[in-house]
Design an enzyme around this catalytic site. Sequence first.
Site, PDB file in Angstrom:
ATOM      1  N   GLY A   1       0.822  -1.195   0.000  1.00 39.42           N
ATOM      2  CA  GLY A   1       0.000   0.000   0.000  1.00 39.42           C
ATOM      3  C   GLY A   1       0.858   1.248   0.000  1.00 39.42           C
ATOM      4  O   GLY A   1       2.069   1.204   0.210  1.00 39.42           O
TER       5      GLY A   1
ATOM      6  N   GLY B   1       0.780   5.615   1.092  1.00 42.23           N
ATOM      7  CA  GLY B   1       0.143   6.643   1.895  1.00 42.23           C
ATOM      8  C   GLY B   1       0.781   7.990   1.665  1.00 42.23           C
ATOM      9  O   GLY B   1       1.547   8.185   0.725  1.00 42.23           O
TER      10      GLY B   1
ATOM     11  N   PHE C   1       3.060   9.608   3.356  1.00 42.12           N
ATOM     12  CA  PHE C   1       4.486   9.774   3.632  1.00 42.12           C
ATOM     13  C   PHE C   1       5.355   8.676   3.049  1.00 42.12           C
ATOM     14  O   PHE C   1       6.568   8.706   3.192  1.00 42.12           O
ATOM     15  CB  PHE C   1       4.727   9.854   5.141  1.00 42.12           C
ATOM     16  N   GLY C   2       4.778   7.676   2.404  1.00 46.04           N
ATOM     17  CA  GLY C   2       5.612   6.624   1.854  1.00 46.04           C
ATOM     18  C   GLY C   2       4.822   5.409   1.424  1.00 46.04           C
ATOM     19  O   GLY C   2       3.607   5.451   1.257  1.00 46.04           O
TER      20      GLY C   2
ATOM     21  N   VAL D   1       4.551   0.866   1.729  1.00 41.68           N
ATOM     22  CA  VAL D   1       4.800  -0.297   2.587  1.00 41.68           C
ATOM     23  C   VAL D   1       4.945  -1.532   1.709  1.00 41.68           C
ATOM     24  O   VAL D   1       4.122  -1.758   0.812  1.00 41.68           O
ATOM     25  CB  VAL D   1       3.664  -0.486   3.603  1.00 41.68           C
TER      26      VAL D   1
ATOM     27  N   LYS E   1       8.171  -0.214   5.968  1.00 37.28           N
ATOM     28  CA  LYS E   1       7.628   1.101   5.634  1.00 37.28           C
ATOM     29  C   LYS E   1       8.776   1.996   5.173  1.00 37.28           C
ATOM     30  O   LYS E   1       9.674   2.324   5.941  1.00 37.28           O
ATOM     31  CB  LYS E   1       6.921   1.700   6.843  1.00 37.28           C
TER      32      LYS E   1
ATOM     33  N   ASP F   1      -4.295   9.773  14.844  1.00 36.59           N
ATOM     34  CA  ASP F   1      -4.794   9.317  13.533  1.00 36.59           C
ATOM     35  C   ASP F   1      -5.389   7.919  13.648  1.00 36.59           C
ATOM     36  O   ASP F   1      -5.146   7.044  12.825  1.00 36.59           O
ATOM     37  CB  ASP F   1      -3.664   9.325  12.502  1.00 36.59           C
TER      38      ASP F   1
END
Length: 904
Positions: free
Chosen positions: A717, A719, A721-722, A724, A737, A837
């Site tokens: 996946g 997101g 910031f980066g 995985v 990650k 979060d």
Amino acid sequence: MRPVHLQTQNESPSFRIIFVFVILNFTVTSALRSVDYSGNETDHTALLAIKSQLQVPSNRALNSWNDSIYHCYWEGVKCGRKHKRVTVLDLNSRGLAGTISPFIGNLSFLKIINLYNNSLYGEIPSQLGNLVRLHELRLYNNTLVGEIPGNISRCVNLRVIFLAHNKLEGKLPTGLGLLSKLTNFLVQVNHLTGSLFDIIQNLTSLLLISADENSFIGTIPNSIGRMQNLIFLEVGENQLSGTLPTSLFNLSSLKLFDFDTNQLHGELPPDVGVNIPGLKYFNIQGNNFTGLIPITFQNLTALEVFDFSYNNFVGNVPSYFENFHNLSILNLGGNFLEGDINFIDTLVNCSQLRILNLGPNHFSGILPKSVANLSTSLQVFTIQNTLISGKIPEGITNLNNLEQLWMGNCKLTGSIPQNFGKLYKLEILYLHSNNLKGKIPNSMANLSHLSELYLDDNLLEGNIPPNLGNCQSLLYLNLAYNELNGTLSNELFEGSASFLIVDLSHNHLEGSLSLEMSKQSNLEDLEVSNNKFSGVVPSDLGKCFDLQYLFIDGNYFHGNIPSSFASLASLQEIDFSRNNLSGPIPSFFSKFSLLYYLNLSYNDFVGTVPTNSIFANASGFFVVGNNRLCGGIKQLQLPKCIENRRTKRSKGIIPIISALVGAVAMAVGAAGLYLACIKKKNTPLLLDSMMGKATMKVSYDMLLKATAGFSLENLLGTGSFGSVFKGILDGNLVAVKVLNLQHRSASKSFMAECNTLRNVRHRNLVGVITACSSIDFQRNDFKALVYEFMPNGSLYSRLHGVHENMSLAQRLDVAIDVAHSVCYLHHECETPIVHCDLKPSNILLDNDMVAHVGDFGLARFLTQPQHPNQSSTIGIKGTIGYAAPGNNSVISNYNISTAYTYSK
């Protein structure tokens, strides 16, 4: 008994002499007629035998061939004056089928056989060898098979052999070399093999040789120079090898010289144009000739065709064409010629020029304006695949008979002339891969004969002219890789154009796809990738039954794949990736027998992935980046669609929960959350055995190897910031990650997560295998964290994906697990930690469906306020969405958008 003698009273001796003379004359004449009748009977019988093996079409071509008409008067039959024997059999172009009867060999006086332009099949009968008087044998344009009969050498008077355009095979009979009177030898377009010139090299009477499109081998002997009468030499598209003998260029009568598409090599002799001044046709394209173009070609001013293409010629092109007034074709493409193309200036006097091909080559410099002064007879002009630069001259529209204009893959600049519509005969226009800018001229709508328009890979901007759809012959439209913008007009697809290929990819087009596109019933290839299209995929596209390639990836389409697509059984390649498509993956894709590529990656598809047909092809089917899918073949590494059993704790609660409904269930849930938070602080909550490796050192190379080079196949996946990746580290499945440090907050998120995980240890938190303090990666600004792998995905995927039947008991268990985590973070840590979060996509499920809270990139340590009335200044962090009410120092965000999901 004595014979009775009758005598009239007036009988005299002179009367007796006359009577005897008449009787004798009648007897002799009858005898001669008896001989002629015998020969004619042979011809008559042979002709009927020939007819019996022919199938005559409805035009009744041989209707006159019957016993009521003398055979010398039959259609297509001619007889000699003296002996009344058949000398000509001419049945050409009668639509006849069938075979040639061997009885043709009984027509012993035959001089001419014309059976060409029919549908005859079978072999050429060997009985032709009996026809020693035969002068001409014309059997071309049939479907005859087998070899040329060897005994044809007995036809010593043969002058013409026309066997072209059949299916003859094998080698030429050696006896052909004995036909010393042979002048015309045409065997082109067959399957003949073996040597050609070794057989015919001594036939010095030959005027015409045509043997192209066969499989002849061997070299051209120097003895060919003895054929001083040779006018026509055509041996292209064979497998001839070696060099051209110098004697060949001493054949002063030669008018046509065609050796194209063979395996010849070497340099042309420098005096090539000295001794054959009458040469009109010179074609050596498709060989391996090298060196310079000889200067002596300037003597061949009668040339009409000059084809050097696809060899290895180098150097500049001499400027000597000003006197080539009859030049029709100049083809220099496919070589390594260089320099500018100012020799075009010498072509302006070539008033018959129809084809001018200069590419591909290494030509450079500016496209001369003299192009506009070329013959108005010009039909094809090519500079494609050269280094020619500059602008397209406005005057090019003077070439009003131009049918094909090839200027692709050059270095042309400027804009497309606005008056291009004046080239009303234009059929093919290639301007791709240049640096052209500006708008596509509206005048192109006037090109009613245009079938191929390639403007891709330029800097064109503005809207696509809607009136291009009025080009009634347009089949191929490629505008990809430009800066085009705006929306697609319905007019483009509802006009008279009947597209086969439409490629609008890699532009800035927006809006929805035109519903009129479904009217393109012949459409085979539609590519709109990497634009800004939105809306749903038009279901009417399902009416384009011939569609083979469909690429809509890299846009903003949403909704389901239309069920009408089930009718697109001709599809071979489909790419729907990088959109916002949702719903189940249609099973009808598995019924497409031609489909070998299906990319559905990075969407929001849900449900079970099929495992048959295309779905079983791991190299042709892609679903990475769809976090709500399960099942599929093993190589996809998706979670199983079968629910896993919970721990004994869950089993004990199931009977209780089953008896509760509605509000009671919610009350129990709330109570569970409360009980979890007031549990004893000294409850042993430790990570599993993998946490014993929390201090292990991990290098960049180790992670590179663990994730197979951070391959897309291992991508779990992405997101904010980066990304995985799944990997195998020290024999264990892990989630890696990798931070995208180009994002300005990525480093801050990395430090926040490190600081948080360095201070927490709890069974309901996602465990970091490698402690942050030991793994501050610095390789090309590379940072990463290694986590426990959670095989059952996120709570979000369980609630909104294929497992929407998750029981209330299971949901309560997850809520309790999360409550343990929150309680630990808020009350049991030395310094309280706020997650900031907390949402379903950040709650991950292990192999036993135990929930773990992950992604501490926005976490904050909560320091005690200095004053009793002071509140926290953390504010609302995380994904914008629903924020649960409560003390603003403890914000829990339950937005359902996807963040990092470490799952199969």
